[in-house]
Design a protein around this motif. Structure first.
Motif, PDB file in Angstrom:
ATOM      1  N   ALA A 148       0.834  -1.204   0.000  1.00 44.38           N
ATOM      2  CA  ALA A 148       0.000   0.000   0.000  1.00 44.38           C
ATOM      3  C   ALA A 148       0.869   1.254   0.000  1.00 44.38           C
ATOM      4  N   ALA A 149       1.935   1.228   0.783  1.00 42.80           N
ATOM      5  CA  ALA A 149       2.838   2.376   0.845  1.00 42.80           C
ATOM      6  C   ALA A 149       3.448   2.665  -0.526  1.00 42.80           C
ATOM      7  N   ASP A 150       3.758   1.611  -1.272  1.00 44.80           N
ATOM      8  CA  ASP A 150       4.325   1.797  -2.613  1.00 44.80           C
ATOM      9  C   ASP A 150       3.385   2.602  -3.513  1.00 44.80           C
ATOM     10  N   ILE A 151       2.087   2.359  -3.359  1.00 49.33           N
ATOM     11  CA  ILE A 151       1.118   3.088  -4.180  1.00 49.33           C
ATOM     12  C   ILE A 151       1.125   4.567  -3.811  1.00 49.33           C
ATOM     13  N   PHE A 152       1.153   4.867  -2.509  1.00 50.27           N
ATOM     14  CA  PHE A 152       1.236   6.268  -2.074  1.00 50.27           C
ATOM     15  C   PHE A 152       2.507   6.933  -2.601  1.00 50.27           C
ATOM     16  N   LEU A 153       3.633   6.225  -2.509  1.00 49.62           N
ATOM     17  CA  LEU A 153       4.906   6.789  -2.965  1.00 49.62           C
ATOM     18  C   LEU A 153       4.889   7.054  -4.470  1.00 49.62           C
ATOM     19  N   LYS A 154       4.305   6.134  -5.230  1.00 42.68           N
ATOM     20  CA  LYS A 154       4.216   6.318  -6.676  1.00 42.68           C
ATOM     21  C   LYS A 154       3.341   7.511  -7.048  1.00 42.68           C
ATOM     22  N   LYS A 155       2.384   7.831  -6.189  1.00 41.00           N
ATOM     23  CA  LYS A 155       1.507   8.978  -6.430  1.00 41.00           C
ATOM     24  C   LYS A 155       2.192  10.298  -6.068  1.00 41.00           C
ATOM     25  N   GLY A 156       3.349  10.217  -5.409  1.00 38.00           N
ATOM     26  CA  GLY A 156       4.099  11.439  -5.128  1.00 38.00           C
ATOM     27  C   GLY A 156       4.291  11.799  -3.681  1.00 38.00           C
ATOM     28  N   VAL A 157       3.688  11.044  -2.746  1.00 36.68           N
ATOM     29  CA  VAL A 157       3.912  11.302  -1.325  1.00 36.68           C
ATOM     30  C   VAL A 157       5.376  11.008  -0.994  1.00 36.68           C
ATOM     31  N   GLN A 158       5.991  11.858  -0.184  1.00 34.24           N
ATOM     32  CA  GLN A 158       7.400  11.664   0.137  1.00 34.24           C
ATOM     33  C   GLN A 158       7.624  10.567   1.177  1.00 34.24           C
ATOM     34  N   ASN A 159       6.724  10.483   2.161  1.00 27.07           N
ATOM     35  CA  ASN A 159       6.875   9.522   3.258  1.00 27.07           C
ATOM     36  C   ASN A 159       5.507   8.971   3.639  1.00 27.07           C
ATOM     37  N   VAL A 160       5.484   7.708   4.082  1.00 24.13           N
ATOM     38  CA  VAL A 160       4.224   7.044   4.422  1.00 24.13           C
ATOM     39  C   VAL A 160       4.359   6.359   5.781  1.00 24.13           C
ATOM     40  N   ILE A 161       3.374   6.571   6.650  1.00 25.55           N
ATOM     41  CA  ILE A 161       3.250   5.799   7.887  1.00 25.55           C
ATOM     42  C   ILE A 161       1.845   5.219   7.920  1.00 25.55           C
ATOM     43  N   ILE A 162       1.737   3.902   8.032  1.00 29.13           N
ATOM     44  CA  ILE A 162       0.443   3.231   8.157  1.00 29.13           C
ATOM     45  C   ILE A 162       0.367   2.620   9.546  1.00 29.13           C
ATOM     46  N   THR A 163      -0.597   3.082  10.341  1.00 28.16           N
ATOM     47  CA  THR A 163      -0.756   2.533  11.682  1.00 28.16           C
ATOM     48  C   THR A 163      -1.551   1.237  11.608  1.00 28.16           C
ATOM     49  N   LEU A 164      -1.090   0.237  12.371  1.00 24.00           N
ATOM     50  CA  LEU A 164      -1.646  -1.110  12.296  1.00 24.00           C
ATOM     51  C   LEU A 164      -2.237  -1.569  13.627  1.00 24.00           C
ATOM     52  N   GLY A 165      -2.763  -0.632  14.410  1.00 26.40           N
ATOM     53  CA  GLY A 165      -3.380  -0.983  15.673  1.00 26.40           C
ATOM     54  C   GLY A 165      -2.397  -1.627  16.628  1.00 26.40           C
ATOM     55  N   GLU A 166      -2.777  -2.763  17.170  1.00 30.02           N
ATOM     56  CA  GLU A 166      -1.940  -3.452  18.155  1.00 30.02           C
ATOM     57  C   GLU A 166      -0.640  -3.983  17.556  1.00 30.02           C
ATOM     58  N   ASN A 167      -0.529  -3.979  16.224  1.00 32.66           N
ATOM     59  CA  ASN A 167       0.700  -4.448  15.570  1.00 32.66           C
ATOM     60  C   ASN A 167       1.720  -3.337  15.347  1.00 32.66           C
ATOM     61  N   GLY A 168       1.396  -2.099  15.761  1.00 28.13           N
ATOM     62  CA  GLY A 168       2.373  -1.027  15.675  1.00 28.13           C
ATOM     63  C   GLY A 168       2.153  -0.117  14.482  1.00 28.13           C
ATOM     64  N   ALA A 169       3.253   0.425  13.952  1.00 27.41           N
ATOM     65  CA  ALA A 169       3.177   1.369  12.831  1.00 27.41           C
ATOM     66  C   ALA A 169       4.279   1.055  11.835  1.00 27.41           C
ATOM     67  N   TYR A 170       3.917   1.127  10.553  1.00 28.83           N
ATOM     68  CA  TYR A 170       4.840   0.795   9.468  1.00 28.83           C
ATOM     69  C   TYR A 170       5.243   2.068   8.740  1.00 28.83           C
ATOM     70  N   PHE A 171       6.545   2.262   8.546  1.00 28.68           N
ATOM     71  CA  PHE A 171       7.073   3.431   7.846  1.00 28.68           C
ATOM     72  C   PHE A 171       7.752   3.010   6.553  1.00 28.68           C
ATOM     73  N   LYS A 172       7.577   3.843   5.505  1.00 24.43           N
ATOM     74  CA  LYS A 172       8.297   3.595   4.258  1.00 24.43           C
ATOM     75  C   LYS A 172       8.474   4.900   3.482  1.00 24.43           C
ATOM     76  N   ASN A 173       9.678   5.080   2.937  1.00 26.21           N
ATOM     77  CA  ASN A 173       9.934   6.088   1.915  1.00 26.21           C
ATOM     78  C   ASN A 173      10.860   5.472   0.875  1.00 26.21           C
ATOM     79  N   ASN A 174      11.493   6.252   0.058  1.00 27.96           N
ATOM     80  CA  ASN A 174      12.337   5.695  -1.003  1.00 27.96           C
ATOM     81  C   ASN A 174      13.708   5.251  -0.516  1.00 27.96           C
ATOM     82  N   GLU A 175      14.016   5.501   0.755  1.00 28.86           N
ATOM     83  CA  GLU A 175      15.318   5.113   1.301  1.00 28.86           C
ATOM     84  C   GLU A 175      15.243   3.991   2.331  1.00 28.86           C
ATOM     85  N   GLU A 176      14.168   3.930   3.108  1.00 28.28           N
ATOM     86  CA  GLU A 176      14.105   2.940   4.185  1.00 28.28           C
ATOM     87  C   GLU A 176      12.663   2.529   4.463  1.00 28.28           C
TER      88      GLU A 176
END
Length: 301
Positions: A206-234
């Motif tokens: 899902a983060a890849d789709i946001f990045l392809k649309k032009g967002v610089q950084n993405v954080i998706i919160t996953l409730g009790e599983n924490g939070a996932y971060f992605k950009n073009n470097e890490e």
């Protein structure tokens, strides 16, 4: 000098009913408790950011009565700059009816009230708060056209804009291209990308789709599983501390408020997400949204 954070968004009166479970259609149940709080996603995020050490402007519109004047005083006591809290002479403030069951889950109904009358012209009148900011944090509980206008102004002023896309509506591609960061939860990420987000692997897609649309950084919160971060470097998943959950209302707002404070202080992405997770964990262990937002001395990170 602290970097200024400007939050643009909603203010609501939260009417919170604690119930053993959510009623079925046609069923009447008795609440264990009832309380009223100040709420609204914008207000929740502004309070969380200010309590955690942020220098915060808040742009919103509320009704004009004694209760709202008291709320404005509370914002000021929390350290929020209240110069751009507007009052509507005709409409009441937004109101949310919130049921919280014994598992800490919530069910919410909102009537927008004055939030629906926060207009592009109001943003123009409050543009000084955007001009002074380094970070601008927004949500989608105010009119969509107002969000777009505020985003355009912020982008032209070269501000780092964070969009918490809640409640979710379809977003135009040019919005994504102006975002420094987008912070959906897993349900919102699913609706916006078409990827069923359940874990880190699907969050990455899902983060890849946001990045392809032009967002610089993405954080998706996953409730009790924490939070996932992605950009073009890490990319990485930050787990969340296990706590006894009393009320999840406002958990995402506390996360976003804490996150922007950490970023304004120059923390790196992992440190910022860890800080936001810690604040959110404290929030869900308490009842209410703004009332559950922690103070800086409660976080050890």
């Amino acid at each position: 000098m602290k970097k200024i954070i400007t939050v643009i968004g909603s203010y609501n009166r939260d009417m919170v009913f604690q119930t053993p479970y959510f009623p079925r259609p046609g069923e009447t149940i008795t609440a264990r408790n009832f309380e009223m709080f100040s709420g609204g996603k914008g207000a929740n995020q502004a309070v969380a950011a200010s309590r955690l050490g942020g220098d915060v402007f808040f742009i919103t519109k509320m009704g004009n009565d004694e209760l709202e004047n008291k709320s404005k005083d509370k914002f000021s006591k929390d350290g929020i700059r209240v110069n751009y809290i507007l009052q509507d002479s005709d409409l009441p403030s937004g109101t949310a009816v919130i049921m919280v069951n014994d598992n800490g889950q919530n069910c919410i109904v909102i009537t927008p009230g004055a939030n629906d009358n926060l207009l592009s012209s109001d943003i123009d009148a409050c543009s000084h708060a955007i001009e002074k900011a380094s970070f601008v944090l927004m949500q989608l509980e105010i009119p969509y056209n107002t969000v777009k206008h505020a985003l355009d102004i912020s982008y032209k002023m070269k501000k780092k804009v964070i969009l918490n896309p809640a409640p979710t509506v379809p977003l135009e591609d040019d919005i994504y291209q102006k975002l420094y960061l987008i912070t959906p939860n897993q349900t919102e990420a699913t609706l916006l990308t078409g990827i069923e987000v359940e874990n880190a692997k699907s969050a990455s897609k899902a983060a890849d789709i946001f990045l392809k649309k032009g967002v610089q950084n993405v954080i998706i919160t996953l409730g009790e599983n924490g939070a996932y971060f992605k950009n073009n470097e890490e990319q990485f998943l930050v787990p969340i501390q296990e706590v006894e959950v009393k009320d999840t209302t406002g958990a995402g707002d506390i996360f976003n408020g804490a996150l922007v404070v950490a970023l304004s202080e120059g923390k790196n992405w992992r440190q910022a997400v860890e800080f936001a997770n810690s604040a959110s964990s404290i929030g869900v262990s308490r009842l209410g949204a703004q009332s559950s937002a922690p103070y800086r001395n409660e976080i050890s990170i």
